[in-house]
Design an enzyme around this catalytic site. Structure first.
Site, PDB file in Angstrom:
ATOM      1  N   ALA A  29      -9.241   7.745  -9.398  1.00 47.98           N
ATOM      2  CA  ALA A  29      -8.811   8.927  -8.632  1.00 47.98           C
ATOM      3  C   ALA A  29      -7.319   9.138  -8.928  1.00 47.98           C
ATOM      4  CB  ALA A  29      -9.071   8.758  -7.134  1.00 47.98           C
ATOM      5  N   HIS A  34       0.072   7.367 -10.465  1.00 44.53           N
ATOM      6  CA  HIS A  34      -0.495   6.579 -11.563  1.00 44.53           C
ATOM      7  C   HIS A  34       0.070   7.065 -12.906  1.00 44.53           C
ATOM      8  CE1 HIS A  34      -3.948   6.433  -8.557  1.00 44.53           C
ATOM      9  NE2 HIS A  34      -3.699   5.167  -8.742  1.00 44.53           N
ATOM     10  N   ASP A 147       3.079  -0.109  -3.308  1.00 45.18           N
ATOM     11  CA  ASP A 147       2.400  -1.291  -2.774  1.00 45.18           C
ATOM     12  C   ASP A 147       3.349  -2.485  -2.940  1.00 45.18           C
ATOM     13  OD1 ASP A 147      -0.473  -0.196  -2.344  1.00 45.18           O
ATOM     14  OD2 ASP A 147       0.120   0.531  -4.300  1.00 45.18           O
ATOM     15  N   SER A 183      -4.402   7.772  -3.576  1.00 40.25           N
ATOM     16  CA  SER A 183      -5.773   8.258  -3.771  1.00 40.25           C
ATOM     17  C   SER A 183      -6.418   8.571  -2.418  1.00 40.25           C
ATOM     18  CB  SER A 183      -6.605   7.208  -4.500  1.00 40.25           C
ATOM     19  OG  SER A 183      -6.006   6.908  -5.735  1.00 40.25           O
ATOM     20  N   ARG A 184      -5.965   7.880  -1.379  1.00 38.05           N
ATOM     21  CA  ARG A 184      -6.568   8.076  -0.053  1.00 38.05           C
ATOM     22  C   ARG A 184      -6.095   9.369   0.630  1.00 38.05           C
ATOM     23  NH1 ARG A 184      -6.425   2.067   0.162  1.00 38.05           N
ATOM     24  NH2 ARG A 184      -8.594   1.410   0.387  1.00 38.05           N
TER      25      ARG A 184
HETATM   26  P1  AMP Z   1      -4.388   2.025  -7.025  1.00 35.34           P
HETATM   27  O1  AMP Z   1      -5.226   2.882  -7.921  1.00 35.34           O
HETATM   28  O2  AMP Z   1      -4.158   2.622  -5.667  1.00 35.34           O
HETATM   29  O3  AMP Z   1      -4.837   0.588  -6.982  1.00 35.34           O
HETATM   30  O4  AMP Z   1      -2.929   2.002  -7.683  1.00 35.34           O
HETATM   31  C1  AMP Z   1      -2.735   1.587  -9.003  1.00 35.34           C
HETATM   32  C2  AMP Z   1      -1.247   1.426  -9.249  1.00 35.34           C
HETATM   33  O5  AMP Z   1      -0.577   2.669  -9.043  1.00 35.34           O
HETATM   34  C3  AMP Z   1      -0.582   0.408  -8.297  1.00 35.34           C
HETATM   35  O6  AMP Z   1       0.363  -0.350  -9.017  1.00 35.34           O
HETATM   36  C4  AMP Z   1       0.091   1.300  -7.278  1.00 35.34           C
HETATM   37  O7  AMP Z   1       1.210   0.699  -6.650  1.00 35.34           O
HETATM   38  C5  AMP Z   1       0.511   2.477  -8.148  1.00 35.34           C
HETATM   39  N1  AMP Z   1       0.728   3.664  -7.319  1.00 35.34           N
HETATM   40  C6  AMP Z   1      -0.127   4.213  -6.422  1.00 35.34           C
HETATM   41  N2  AMP Z   1       0.446   5.269  -5.806  1.00 35.34           N
HETATM   42  C7  AMP Z   1       1.696   5.383  -6.311  1.00 35.34           C
HETATM   43  C8  AMP Z   1       2.808   6.274  -6.082  1.00 35.34           C
HETATM   44  N3  AMP Z   1       2.727   7.254  -5.202  1.00 35.34           N
HETATM   45  N4  AMP Z   1       3.927   6.082  -6.794  1.00 35.34           N
HETATM   46  C9  AMP Z   1       4.026   5.069  -7.706  1.00 35.34           C
HETATM   47  N5  AMP Z   1       3.032   4.207  -7.974  1.00 35.34           N
HETATM   48  C10 AMP Z   1       1.893   4.356  -7.286  1.00 35.34           C
END
Ligand code: AMP
Length: 274
Positions: A29, A34, A147, A183-184
């Site tokens: 998503a 990302h 995160d 994504s949420r």
């Molecule tokens: P996820 O798909 O939520 O597991 O996120 C994958 C990676 O993208 C993780 O390293 C997150 O910290 C990073 N990420 C998610 N949202 C953001 C954002 N708004 N800004 C920067 N990095 C992000």
């Protein structure tokens, strides 16, 4: 870009990559947050691997594993346009088998904040990140500061287990109104979204306090709590140093202010590094 779904296919494609490899693990998503990681990986390496895997072991009973947004076609397009070399989209049985030997355990600093509110989450997260880092064997792996606790734990795991890749922290990407991309966020109605803005606003307020010379963590947290009263439930507000130890006073260049709150059924997190 090659799209691979099995470990064998992945290994075949990985062997063909020459030079430095940047890796961006995600749960799909994909959004501009990302994309910022992927773009940076692209700039800093000769090849880029992205994984999309909604990792079941980091979701708790009753969490949103089944309804977690899945947008395979759009994600493939985003990766293609971004110049990704290998997009790895494994099924669960490629990443886990029924007699798994080890679960990476986060230890002390993994049991506060997210680790306290989502017990077991970090065990599952570290488990899949260790597997993915070992499998992809990159020179650099990119993670968002969004995160923050996850990033800190992955960095420690890489050091503790003598993993050779560099863990690269990346800035938080926000929407025009300040909401940290996630994504949420697709779960939020228009009304929810307004409430959700109080997370970033509370962090802006904290930053203003610090800029005005306020160092006292309790006072800053009180001011944040007021802003966060617009949410449905505050889960935590914390002021910690970069090793995730609580601070009574802000230390410039070594503080993180973190918040988690519920908007209806959606749990959001945000933070600022001071
Ligand atoms: P996820 O798909 O939520 O597991 O996120 C994958 C990676 O993208 C993780 O390293 C997150 O910290 C990073 N990420 C998610 N949202 C953001 C954002 N708004 N800004 C920067 N990095 C992000």
């Amino acid at each position: 870009m090659v799209i691979v779904r099995t470990i064998d296919e992945f290994m075949q494609s990985r062997k063909k990559l020459n030079g430095s490899v940047g890796f961006v693990p995600t749960m799909g998503a994909l959004h501009k947050g990302h994309l910022s990681l992927i773009t940076r990986a692209k700039e800093e390496n000769e090849s880029v691997i992205v994984s999309i895997f909604v990792n079941p072991t980091q979701f708790l009973e009753g969490e949103d594993l089944d309804k977690y947004p899945r947008k395979e076609e759009a994600d493939i397009e985003i990766c293609r346009l971004a110049g990704v070399d290998i997009l790895f989209m494994p099924a669960i049985d490629q990443m886990y088998h029924k007699d798994e030997l080890m679960l990476a355990a986060p230890k002390v600093r993994g049991y506060i904040l997210e680790g306290e509110k989502r017990p077991g989450h970090f065990d599952g997260m570290l488990q899949i990140v260790m597997k993915l880092l070992n499998l992809t064997n990159p020179q650099k792996a990119y993670f968002g500061k969004k995160d923050a606790q996850q990033l800190m734990l992955i960095d420690q795991m890489a050091k503790d287990y003598f993993m050779s890749c560099d863990i690269m922290p990346c800035e938080i990407v926000r929407d025009h109104d300040g909401l940290a991309l996630s994504s949420r966020n697709v779960y939020l109605s228009n009304e929810d979204r307004q409430k959700a803005l109080s997370l970033s606003r509370s962090l802006q307020k904290a930053t203003q306090f610090v800029m005005a010379g306020e160092k006292n963590a309790a006072k800053i947290i009180d001011a944040m709590r007021e802003v966060l009263s617009a949410t449905d439930k505050i889960e935590y507000i914390a002021i910690l140093n970069r090793s995730f130890e609580p601070l009574e006073e802000i230390v410039l260049q070594n503080s993180i202010i973190l918040v988690a709150a519920w908007i209806g059924q959606t749990r959001l997190i945000d933070n600022v590094w001071i």
